[in-house]
Design a protein around this motif. Structure first.
Motif, PDB file in Angstrom:
ATOM      1  N   GLU A 216       1.415  -1.624   0.068  1.00 13.13           N
ATOM      2  CA  GLU A 216       0.120  -0.378  -0.095  1.00 13.13           C
ATOM      3  C   GLU A 216       1.009   1.038  -0.091  1.00 13.13           C
ATOM      4  N   ALA A 217       1.853   1.520   0.745  1.00 12.09           N
ATOM      5  CA  ALA A 217       2.961   2.160   0.811  1.00 12.09           C
ATOM      6  C   ALA A 217       3.449   2.611  -0.654  1.00 12.09           C
ATOM      7  N   VAL A 218       3.516   1.987  -1.290  1.00  8.50           N
ATOM      8  CA  VAL A 218       4.782   1.612  -2.381  1.00  8.50           C
ATOM      9  C   VAL A 218       2.875   1.957  -3.904  1.00  8.50           C
ATOM     10  N   ILE A 219       2.127   1.579  -3.199  1.00  5.92           N
ATOM     11  CA  ILE A 219       0.791   2.538  -4.968  1.00  5.92           C
ATOM     12  C   ILE A 219       0.804   3.519  -3.986  1.00  5.92           C
ATOM     13  N   ILE A 220       0.507   3.676  -2.799  1.00  2.00           N
ATOM     14  CA  ILE A 220       0.462   4.985  -2.872  1.00  2.00           C
ATOM     15  C   ILE A 220       1.216   6.210  -2.826  1.00  2.00           C
ATOM     16  N   GLY A 221       2.776   5.825  -2.782  1.00  2.00           N
ATOM     17  CA  GLY A 221       3.888   7.229  -2.974  1.00  2.00           C
ATOM     18  C   GLY A 221       3.530   6.678  -4.780  1.00  2.00           C
ATOM     19  N   GLY A 222       3.724   5.882  -5.594  1.00  2.00           N
ATOM     20  CA  GLY A 222       3.804   5.981  -6.574  1.00  2.00           C
ATOM     21  C   GLY A 222       5.101   4.980  -7.123  1.00  2.00           C
ATOM     22  N   LEU A 223       4.979   3.967  -7.621  1.00  2.00           N
ATOM     23  CA  LEU A 223       5.786   2.952  -7.956  1.00  2.00           C
ATOM     24  C   LEU A 223       7.418   3.361  -8.794  1.00  2.00           C
ATOM     25  N   GLY A 224       8.518   3.341  -8.159  1.00  5.14           N
ATOM     26  CA  GLY A 224       9.389   3.658  -8.574  1.00  5.14           C
ATOM     27  C   GLY A 224      10.228   5.459  -8.148  1.00  5.14           C
ATOM     28  N   SER A 225       9.266   5.380  -7.144  1.00  6.97           N
ATOM     29  CA  SER A 225       9.869   6.392  -6.196  1.00  6.97           C
ATOM     30  C   SER A 225      10.231   6.254  -4.931  1.00  6.97           C
ATOM     31  N   LEU A 226      11.407   6.679  -4.102  1.00  9.97           N
ATOM     32  CA  LEU A 226      11.717   6.287  -2.759  1.00  9.97           C
ATOM     33  C   LEU A 226      11.316   7.243  -1.800  1.00  9.97           C
ATOM     34  N   TRP A 227      10.923   8.407  -2.581  1.00 12.68           N
ATOM     35  CA  TRP A 227      10.909   9.481  -1.031  1.00 12.68           C
ATOM     36  C   TRP A 227       9.128   9.340  -1.362  1.00 12.68           C
TER      37      TRP A 227
ATOM     38  N   GLY B 252       4.107   5.648   3.223  1.00  7.31           N
ATOM     39  CA  GLY B 252       4.417   5.054   4.233  1.00  7.31           C
ATOM     40  C   GLY B 252       3.571   6.012   5.337  1.00  7.31           C
ATOM     41  N   ILE B 253       3.666   7.582   4.953  1.00  4.73           N
ATOM     42  CA  ILE B 253       3.401   8.185   6.273  1.00  4.73           C
ATOM     43  C   ILE B 253       1.434   8.350   6.251  1.00  4.73           C
ATOM     44  N   ILE B 254       1.339   8.344   4.932  1.00  6.46           N
ATOM     45  CA  ILE B 254      -0.148   8.492   4.715  1.00  6.46           C
ATOM     46  C   ILE B 254      -0.896   7.519   5.710  1.00  6.46           C
ATOM     47  N   LEU B 255      -0.200   6.108   5.220  1.00  7.95           N
ATOM     48  CA  LEU B 255      -0.662   4.946   5.655  1.00  7.95           C
ATOM     49  C   LEU B 255      -1.008   4.746   7.158  1.00  7.95           C
ATOM     50  N   GLY B 256       0.004   5.328   7.762  1.00  4.98           N
ATOM     51  CA  GLY B 256       0.190   6.066   8.886  1.00  4.98           C
ATOM     52  C   GLY B 256      -0.618   6.639   9.846  1.00  4.98           C
ATOM     53  N   VAL B 257      -0.792   7.502   9.215  1.00  3.30           N
ATOM     54  CA  VAL B 257      -1.999   8.508   9.654  1.00  3.30           C
ATOM     55  C   VAL B 257      -3.326   8.289   9.387  1.00  3.30           C
ATOM     56  N   ALA B 258      -3.512   7.901   8.498  1.00  6.25           N
ATOM     57  CA  ALA B 258      -5.031   7.252   8.091  1.00  6.25           C
ATOM     58  C   ALA B 258      -5.701   6.206   9.564  1.00  6.25           C
ATOM     59  N   GLN B 259      -4.213   5.168  10.243  1.00  4.14           N
ATOM     60  CA  GLN B 259      -4.277   4.671  10.369  1.00  4.14           C
ATOM     61  C   GLN B 259      -5.001   5.055  12.079  1.00  4.14           C
ATOM     62  N   ALA B 260      -3.776   6.192  12.494  1.00  4.35           N
ATOM     63  CA  ALA B 260      -3.573   6.565  13.681  1.00  4.35           C
ATOM     64  C   ALA B 260      -5.038   7.273  13.487  1.00  4.35           C
ATOM     65  N   ILE B 261      -5.945   7.624  12.482  1.00  9.35           N
ATOM     66  CA  ILE B 261      -6.630   9.057  13.053  1.00  9.35           C
ATOM     67  C   ILE B 261      -8.284   7.742  12.861  1.00  9.35           C
TER      68      ILE B 261
END
Lengths: 288, 234
Positions: free
Chosen positions: A228-239, A245-254
């Motif tokens: 999910e982190a890879v797909i949200i961020g866009g394939l091939g972009s490390l940043w 990952g952060i968006i996923l973590g924040v969504a879970q926390a909220i």
């Protein structure tokens, strides 16, 4: 303040998700291999750390000195002996083989270590925290994990775009047959990429083991978060992967803040929403 | 130094069950420029791919600098000094012009060619060094492909259809640089569909027809009739 706290904690756990994802993203980028066993390899690294900690009496963070190179060697051998044989025009054989690998790792760990939950204890650092804002406490360990994640992703970025090593990775990713004409043994390049991926997995596995309980069956869920982190961020972009990952973590926390039962669901919902609106991810790699 | 740099004897090459080359024999002397001509599907590219180690002969022997190399993979051939400029240029899209050139030096062979020397040969590439490789014009991309192959300091340079899809003026510009390249003593094999271009650049010519050598000889001595008979098989 509760909400600010939830977001801060979400960002910190998101770093761990990004670390799960970085290795996945790296090998997909270099050889178009989707590694279904990635989550189980993370758990394997956790158990490897457990063995190192219990037999040598090392601190979990110090055990990285052994676990990281050991996982890298496993990665090199895995690619060279098994996965290289599955690569070709068809995406299916590597999927099937890594799926089988996932089953083997899970059951192997179950045989060896039983289904009991384990955890590594890192000592005083686990409970140390400081107050960043009134009501917002930041644990030293999660902060350290986050800093290490940023350092690893920054390091991978430098490696990929500033070194001869990274140039070889990108060239092989573009066109393996022409890369061979440049004197690159692509089997070796792929094996190095897998070694690097599992070195990152080793760090993720140790942090996972310190942060929470683990047992042989939790790998697939780590794989999902990584995907999910890879797909949200866009394939091939490390940043982008870090952001994912952060968006996923924040969504879970909220989600957890609204109702503790919604934690995991909220993450998946945000993932689906982003997939629906921007299927290419938020920061897809731009050519050139 | 053996007489022949590359010596192919009775090569049979297949794609799966399909046989593309039938008993092809050919020699290339050190420092020689050889053209391989032939119609579409005659087996010209197959021959170069076999020399470069991308394909392996099922029968026959291939020797390079005296060593049997018929089973070596491509990465081992370039380390021994055989560089291929592939048909269609095949630059690495996610690498800049300079990175494409640097990856050419990956084989780590010592020799006269360096980044500076290829920039001297094709000055336009020095100006474009930071650009993405695919942003260049077709002719400039072809220059990158040739320069990238030179960066491995080959003893034998194989050029597959370097004039394909380029304007005549650009083709002339590229062919004008060939003497500067062969001046370093390397051997050159040019595969072309453009017979006039190939005959003017080469000393010797091989003409392939349906996977067999139909004609070989001195570029200057071949008559137009002999070439067209070998080319078209009429």
């Amino acid at each position: 303040m509760q909400w600010v706290n939830a977001i801060v904690q979400g960002v910190l756990i998101g770093g761990l998700y990004a670390l799960f994802a970085a290795g996945l993203s790296l090998i997909f980028g270099v050889m178009r291999l989707v590694n279904i066993a990635h989550g189980d390899l993370i758990v394997l690294a956790s158990y490897l750390a457990l063995v190192v900690v219990t037999t040598l009496g090392l601190d979990p963070l110090t055990s990285l000195v052994i676990v990281v190179p050991a996982m890298a060697v496993i990665g090199y051998a895995l690619q060279r002996l098994i996965l290289n044989r599955t690569l070709g025009d068809d995406l299916l054989p590597p999927l099937l083989v890594t799926f089988g690998l996932s089953v083997i790792i899970q059951n192997g760990l179950l045989e060896w270590f039983t289904a009991d939950s384990r955890k590594l204890t890192a000592g005083a650092i686990e409970v140390q925290a400081f107050q960043a804002l009134p009501g917002v406490w930041i644990g030293l360990l999660p902060l350290l994990q986050f800093a290490v994640t940023i350092a690893i992703i920054g390091g991978l970025q430098l490696l990929f775009y500033r070194t001869a090593f990274g140039r070889a990775f990108r060239a092989t990713s573009d066109d393996p047959s022409v890369a061979q004409l440049m004197g690159l043994d692509t089997r070796h390049v792929f094996a190095l990429a897998m070694a690097l991926s599992l070195a990152v997995v080793a760090v993720a596995g140790v942090f996972l083991a310190v942060r929470a309980n683990f047992d042989p069956a939790i790998g697939p869920a780590r794989l999902i978060y990584g995907f999910e982190a890879v797909i949200i961020g866009g394939l091939g972009s490390l940043w982008g992967t870090l952001a994912g990952g952060i968006i996923l973590g924040v969504a879970q926390a909220i989600g957890a803040q609204i109702d503790p039962g919604w934690q995991v669901l909220a993450g998946h919902l945000v993932f689906i929403a982003i997939l629906a609106v921007r299927p290419q991810g938020l920061f897809p790699k731009v050519q050139g | 130094m053996p007489d022949a740099l590359l010596e192919a004897d009775a090569l049979d090459v297949f794609y799966g069950d399909f046989q593309a080359l039938f008993g092809v024999s050919l020699t290339i002397a050190p420092g020689e420029v050889v053209a391989v001509i032939g119609a579409n599907g005659a087996g010209k590219s197959t021959l170069l791919k076999t020399f470069a180690g991308q394909l392996h002969p099922r029968a026959g022997t291939l020797r390079f600098a005296g060593e049997a190399v018929g089973t070596l993979p491509a990465f081992a051939m370039v380390r021994r000094g055989v560089a291929l400029v592939p048909e269609g240029r095949r630059l690495f899209p996610s690498l800049s012009v300079e990175e494409n050139l640097l990856i050419g030096a990956q084989a780590g062979r010592p020799g006269p060619w360096s980044l500076q020397r290829v920039f001297d040969l094709f000055p336009i590439l020095a100006e474009r060094r930071r650009q993405p490789s695919m942003s260049l014009s077709g002719g400039q991309q072809q220059m990158v492909a040739i320069a990238r192959a030179l960066m491995s300091n080959p003893q034998l340079l194989l050029c597959d259809e370097i004039s394909l899809g380029l304007a005549p003026i650009v083709v002339k510009e590229i062919y004008d640089r060939l003497p500067a390249i062969t001046g370093e003593g390397l051997s050159l094999v040019i595969v072309e569909q453009d017979i006039v271009q190939a005959l003017s650049a080469a000393r010797r010519v091989y003409c392939l027809q349906e996977g067999r050598v139909a004609l070989e000889g001195d570029a200057k001595s071949l008559t137009r009739e002999a070439v067209s008979a070998a080319y078209f098989g009429v």
